[in-house]
Design an enzyme around this catalytic site. Sequence first.
Site, PDB file in Angstrom:
ATOM      1  N   LYS A   1       0.890  -1.222  -0.037  1.00  0.00           N
ATOM      2  CA  LYS A   1      -0.166   0.145   0.119  1.00  0.00           C
ATOM      3  C   LYS A   1       0.965   1.216   0.213  1.00  0.00           C
ATOM      4  CE  LYS A   1      -3.591   2.403   2.763  1.00  0.00           C
ATOM      5  NZ  LYS A   1      -4.506   2.357   3.651  1.00  0.00           N
TER       6      LYS A   1
ATOM      7  N   HIS B   1      -8.473 -30.093 -33.978  1.00  0.00           N
ATOM      8  CA  HIS B   1      -9.119 -28.746 -33.803  1.00  0.00           C
ATOM      9  C   HIS B   1     -10.060 -28.898 -32.994  1.00  0.00           C
ATOM     10  CE1 HIS B   1      -6.269 -27.343 -36.854  1.00  0.00           C
ATOM     11  NE2 HIS B   1      -6.903 -27.935 -37.879  1.00  0.00           N
TER      12      HIS B   1
END
Length: 433
Positions: A134, A300
């Site tokens: 922070k 595929h």
Amino acid sequence: MRALISVSDKTGIVELANELEKLQFEIVSTGGTAKTLRQAEISTQEVSDLTGFPEILGGRVKTLHPKIFGGILYCRDNQNHKNDMENQSIQSIDWVIVNLYPFERIHMENKIPKAEMLEFIDIGGVSLLRAAAKNYSDVVVLCDNSDYNLVIQELILTQRVSLATRKNLASKAFMHTAHYDSMIAKYFRNGAGKDHNKEIQSPFPDELTLGMKKVLDLRYGENPQQKACLYRESGERNWGVVNAEKIQGKELSFNNYLDLDSAWQIVNSFNLPQSGQEGPGGLQVGQHGANGVCCVIIKHTNPCGTAIAANALDSFRLALSTDPLSAFGGIIGFSSTVDQQTAEQISKTFFECIIAPEYTQEALELFKTKPNLRVLRQSTILSLPYEFDMKKISGGLLVQQKDWEDTVLSRVKPGEEQKVVSKRAPTPEEIYS
């Protein structure tokens, strides 16, 4: 300059602390880390000496103190903060080097009682990382030992750690604590607490946290202009395509992984016992001609041939005969060991990849003559063991429970009436395969 060091994994920490000491840093550390540093003849002050308060509750409370968090969260250009620091005699902390209790590893090892798992939930370490991240504009935060040397080198070369580097390290710290918390949440979601309020507990939490760790970068994505990488789901067993061992062949592509997963899920979904073993409903596999080896060929993401036969060779021949034209350049999956005869047949046609639980040594030797063929081994055969089935859609996820049964009919209880609505009734093999 002052650095706070509190690490569970001590890898590289002595080397880092040595460099910090050369740069005139004061080092503050917690008990176990302090012992390691002192053994390496590195001067360090223990947190309890700085705070004037001892570790309590068996080590559950060590760093949770205003003199620690005030020193980290202090904004150097804020006059009110400066006044508070002076009034409370708090000294600034400029670097925070922390890694967390190995909750995920301990849980996956499954060697300690569940009650003791709670002691591997890090509280202070997570709080330290979040506080330092922070306040990244003033504090350097390190949670990964692979960053130690890079940051030290930047400090030596430029006399400072740049704001951009500190911001990147802060981002990494927040991702690390978020991942850590996701593992704890998953632990409670999958086990702890499930004995209570079963009648009102939904399988789908209001907030779903997912932990993923990067495995590797891929050459490209579905198309050459797309960048791509592979992530592994944390907190799971060593199963599935992502954990498969690549025995030979060039790097796998994005599309290779898609097809391999389709193949592996199909051969696992049959979950067939080997010939002679008892199948669902008491059916003896092989008794009515049913067999225990599945082969699928994917092109595929679509199956262009799936077959079940008495052995790997026959199942491959049947799968290939379904659509040999489309099978060219495809991906093969097997539910059992691939032997030499099967490898010889596979080698007659070009395929991209093959995945199986095991291979004979003769088969592997034969595949070596096909260096472009990727050969993967995944010995862990599990029938859909993961928590949720998820499909990514734009803006979110579709989530459903896994269908743990192989077929609808296999869920019919013994003696329960069945109504067949098709023109032909299924054979026992079709019901239980």
